[in-house]
Design an enzyme around this catalytic site. Structure first.
Site, PDB file in Angstrom:
ATOM      1  N   LYS A   1     -10.082  -5.838  -4.918  1.00  0.00           N
ATOM      2  CA  LYS A   1     -11.082  -4.785  -5.092  1.00  0.00           C
ATOM      3  C   LYS A   1     -10.475  -3.583  -5.784  1.00  0.00           C
ATOM      4  CE  LYS A   1     -12.084  -4.873  -0.274  1.00  0.00           C
ATOM      5  NZ  LYS A   1     -12.771  -4.393   0.907  1.00  0.00           N
TER       6      LYS A   1
ATOM      7  N   LYS B   1       0.828  -1.203   0.000  1.00  0.00           N
ATOM      8  CA  LYS B   1       0.000   0.000   0.000  1.00  0.00           C
ATOM      9  C   LYS B   1       0.864   1.254   0.000  1.00  0.00           C
ATOM     10  CE  LYS B   1      -4.398  -1.707   1.690  1.00  0.00           C
ATOM     11  NZ  LYS B   1      -5.508  -1.572   2.635  1.00  0.00           N
TER      12      LYS B   1
ATOM     13  N   LYS C   1      -3.448 -12.011  -6.734  1.00  0.00           N
ATOM     14  CA  LYS C   1      -4.735 -12.073  -6.020  1.00  0.00           C
ATOM     15  C   LYS C   1      -5.787 -11.195  -6.703  1.00  0.00           C
ATOM     16  CE  LYS C   1      -5.518  -9.341  -2.451  1.00  0.00           C
ATOM     17  NZ  LYS C   1      -5.690  -8.662  -1.154  1.00  0.00           N
TER      18      LYS C   1
HETATM   19  P1  TYM Z   1     -10.472  -6.856   3.027  1.00  0.00           P
HETATM   20  O1  TYM Z   1     -11.593  -5.880   3.138  1.00  0.00           O
HETATM   21  O2  TYM Z   1      -9.304  -6.496   2.187  1.00  0.00           O
HETATM   22  O3  TYM Z   1     -10.980  -8.259   2.558  1.00  0.00           O
HETATM   23  C1  TYM Z   1     -12.062  -8.897   3.186  1.00  0.00           C
HETATM   24  C2  TYM Z   1     -11.848 -10.396   3.243  1.00  0.00           C
HETATM   25  O4  TYM Z   1     -11.739 -10.931   1.920  1.00  0.00           O
HETATM   26  C3  TYM Z   1     -10.581 -11.748   1.837  1.00  0.00           C
HETATM   27  N1  TYM Z   1     -10.063 -11.673   0.461  1.00  0.00           N
HETATM   28  C4  TYM Z   1      -9.892 -12.731  -0.342  1.00  0.00           C
HETATM   29  N2  TYM Z   1     -10.095 -14.046  -0.161  1.00  0.00           N
HETATM   30  C5  TYM Z   1      -9.823 -14.870  -1.202  1.00  0.00           C
HETATM   31  N3  TYM Z   1      -9.380 -14.443  -2.408  1.00  0.00           N
HETATM   32  C6  TYM Z   1      -9.161 -13.130  -2.630  1.00  0.00           C
HETATM   33  N4  TYM Z   1      -8.737 -12.727  -3.824  1.00  0.00           N
HETATM   34  C7  TYM Z   1      -9.420 -12.209  -1.573  1.00  0.00           C
HETATM   35  N5  TYM Z   1      -9.327 -10.864  -1.463  1.00  0.00           N
HETATM   36  C8  TYM Z   1      -9.729 -10.557  -0.214  1.00  0.00           C
HETATM   37  C9  TYM Z   1      -9.636 -11.159   2.859  1.00  0.00           C
HETATM   38  O5  TYM Z   1      -8.653 -12.091   3.247  1.00  0.00           O
HETATM   39  C10 TYM Z   1     -10.580 -10.805   3.976  1.00  0.00           C
HETATM   40  O6  TYM Z   1     -10.851 -11.951   4.770  1.00  0.00           O
HETATM   41  N6  TYM Z   1      -7.927  -6.151   7.197  1.00  0.00           N
HETATM   42  C11 TYM Z   1      -9.099  -6.811   6.681  1.00  0.00           C
HETATM   43  C12 TYM Z   1     -10.392  -6.370   7.371  1.00  0.00           C
HETATM   44  C13 TYM Z   1     -10.342  -6.523   8.846  1.00  0.00           C
HETATM   45  C14 TYM Z   1     -10.375  -7.750   9.561  1.00  0.00           C
HETATM   46  C15 TYM Z   1     -10.337  -7.389  10.924  1.00  0.00           C
HETATM   47  C16 TYM Z   1     -10.454  -9.083   9.177  1.00  0.00           C
HETATM   48  C17 TYM Z   1     -10.296  -5.515   9.754  1.00  0.00           C
HETATM   49  N7  TYM Z   1     -10.279  -6.038  10.999  1.00  0.00           N
HETATM   50  C18 TYM Z   1     -10.345  -8.363  11.931  1.00  0.00           C
HETATM   51  C19 TYM Z   1     -10.461 -10.065  10.179  1.00  0.00           C
HETATM   52  C20 TYM Z   1     -10.403  -9.686  11.527  1.00  0.00           C
HETATM   53  C21 TYM Z   1      -9.217  -6.461   5.214  1.00  0.00           C
HETATM   54  O7  TYM Z   1      -8.718  -5.481   4.771  1.00  0.00           O
HETATM   55  O8  TYM Z   1      -9.982  -7.243   4.497  1.00  0.00           O
END
Ligand code: TYM
Length: 333
Positions: free
Chosen positions: A200, A115, A197
């Site tokens: 978004k 990032k 990967k």
């Molecule tokens: P975020 O918003 O980037 O993504 C949300 C969830 O989607 C999963 N993910 C994927 N899984 C499989 N294939 C992909 N291509 C893919 N892209 C995203 C991510 O692993 C995630 O589970 N930091 C976290 C949000 C967060 C969080 C937490 C998660 C904040 N606090 C506490 C767990 C526990 C995040 O940015 O996810």
């Protein structure tokens, strides 16, 4: 009341459009686990602002994400759904945990490095501190398990390190959480660059299927998906990353094993294969999209879910925070 179920915690950031990677890696699993665990599912808007957001859009995406959780099958009667910023304990615990986290550890985080290179003009302290806030999220609820995609592995590891560090200095305070990954779907890759990967915020919108994409768009993107020249539908991520990624997507959307999925396309060409993957995804997303739209028209209901969830989350979080404050010597009235 006696604690009968184990605790589960997870969250998604209300940024950009969610992809089927987010759905398959996380939300679909949340639905599967909601009866077995006492679940807390947050909308991580405090994490979202580590990258500059448009305020009106952030508000809109917050409700859209809540509606999506529910439309995907997360039941607000069974789970606590809430907005991270509604529970001030997150910021409070993050501050304490900051003093148990080393700068060097944060500098080594892959997501921070990624990032930072993408947003070189805004490498703010929040971006660096992101994993500590995430640790605070999880540890506040004494979570036993955290279902996430593989990309969150490093953040889960640092959460465990911070929890152990605190517990060793003061006596057991935090449950040390385990990450839970889907067998298939924990890492969905980009359709155009199948070694990367699906994201978004990826540069090429043809590489990602968004949860809001309509049928034609979905079919078109799968039609253009990168495969190989072998003409064989076989799961072999190392040598056939494109085909293997499509097989994973097909397998989870159709609830079939990889072997069954391979059998479905024995002797068939890539054209038929890609069309079938597109169709199964479009068929599954259409009712979710319709339900999300219906829910979004009922703001009163969504607000009531957040209000109830926020109160329940606050109660649980406050209990842990008071324990922490006591252990570290904060004078309490
Ligand atoms: P975020 O918003 O980037 O993504 C949300 C969830 O989607 C999963 N993910 C994927 N899984 C499989 N294939 C992909 N291509 C893919 N892209 C995203 C991510 O692993 C995630 O589970 N930091 C976290 C949000 C967060 C969080 C937490 C998660 C904040 N606090 C506490 C767990 C526990 C995040 O940015 O996810």
């Amino acid at each position: 009341m006696e604690k009968t179920k184990k605790i589960l915690y997870s969250a998604v950031q209300p940024t950009n459009n969610l992809t089927i990677g987010n759905y398959l890696g996380a939300i679909k699993n949340w639905v599967a686990l909601q009866d077995e665990y006492d679940c807390f599912y947050a909308i991580a808007n405090m994490h979202a602002i580590t990258v500059r957001q448009n305020p009106a859009e952030l508000r809109q995406k917050t409700l859209a994400l809540l509606a999506l959780y529910i439309a995907c099958g997360v039941d607000p009667e069974k789970c606590t759904l809430y907005l991270q910023s509604h529970v001030p304990c997150h910021a409070e615990l993050a501050w304490v945990l900051n003093t148990f986290t080393y700068v060097g550890e944060m500098e080594r985080m892959t997501q921070f490095k990624d990032k930072s290179s993408k947003h070189a003009d805004n490498i703010n302290m929040g971006l660096m501190d992101y994993p500590v806030l995430m640790a605070a999220d999880i540890l506040l609820y004494q979570a036993d398990v955290v279902p996430v995609g593989i990309d969150q592995r490093q953040h889960l590891e640092i959460t465990r390190d911070i929890a152990n560090r605190f517990n060793n200095i003061y006596s057991p305070t935090f449950t040390v959480p385990e990450a839970v990954y889907q067998k298939v779907g924990a890492k969905i890759n980009d359709l155009q660059e199948p070694l990367k990967k699906m994201s978004k915020s990826g540069e090429n919108p043809n590489g990602a299927i968004f949860m809001t994409d309509d049928r034609d768009t979905i079919l078109r993107k799968f039609k253009r998906a990168v495969t190989d020249s072998e003409m064989l539908v076989k799961y072999d991520p190392e040598n056939k990353p494109g085909v293997s990624n499509l097989l994973s997507i097909y397998s989870v959307f159709s609830e079939k094993t990889i072997q069954q999925a391979e059998a479905d396309f024995e002797g068939k060409g890539y054209g038929d294969f890609k069309l079938a993957v597109g169709e199964v995804v479009a068929d599954k997303l259409a009712p979710i999209q319709a339900e999300q739209a219906r829910l979004l028209a009922d703001k009163k209901y969504l607000d009531s879910v957040l209000l109830k969830g926020g109160e329940a989350a606050y109660k649980a979080a406050r209990r842990t925070l008071s324990k922490v404050y006591k252990k570290i010597g904060f004078y309490q009235l």
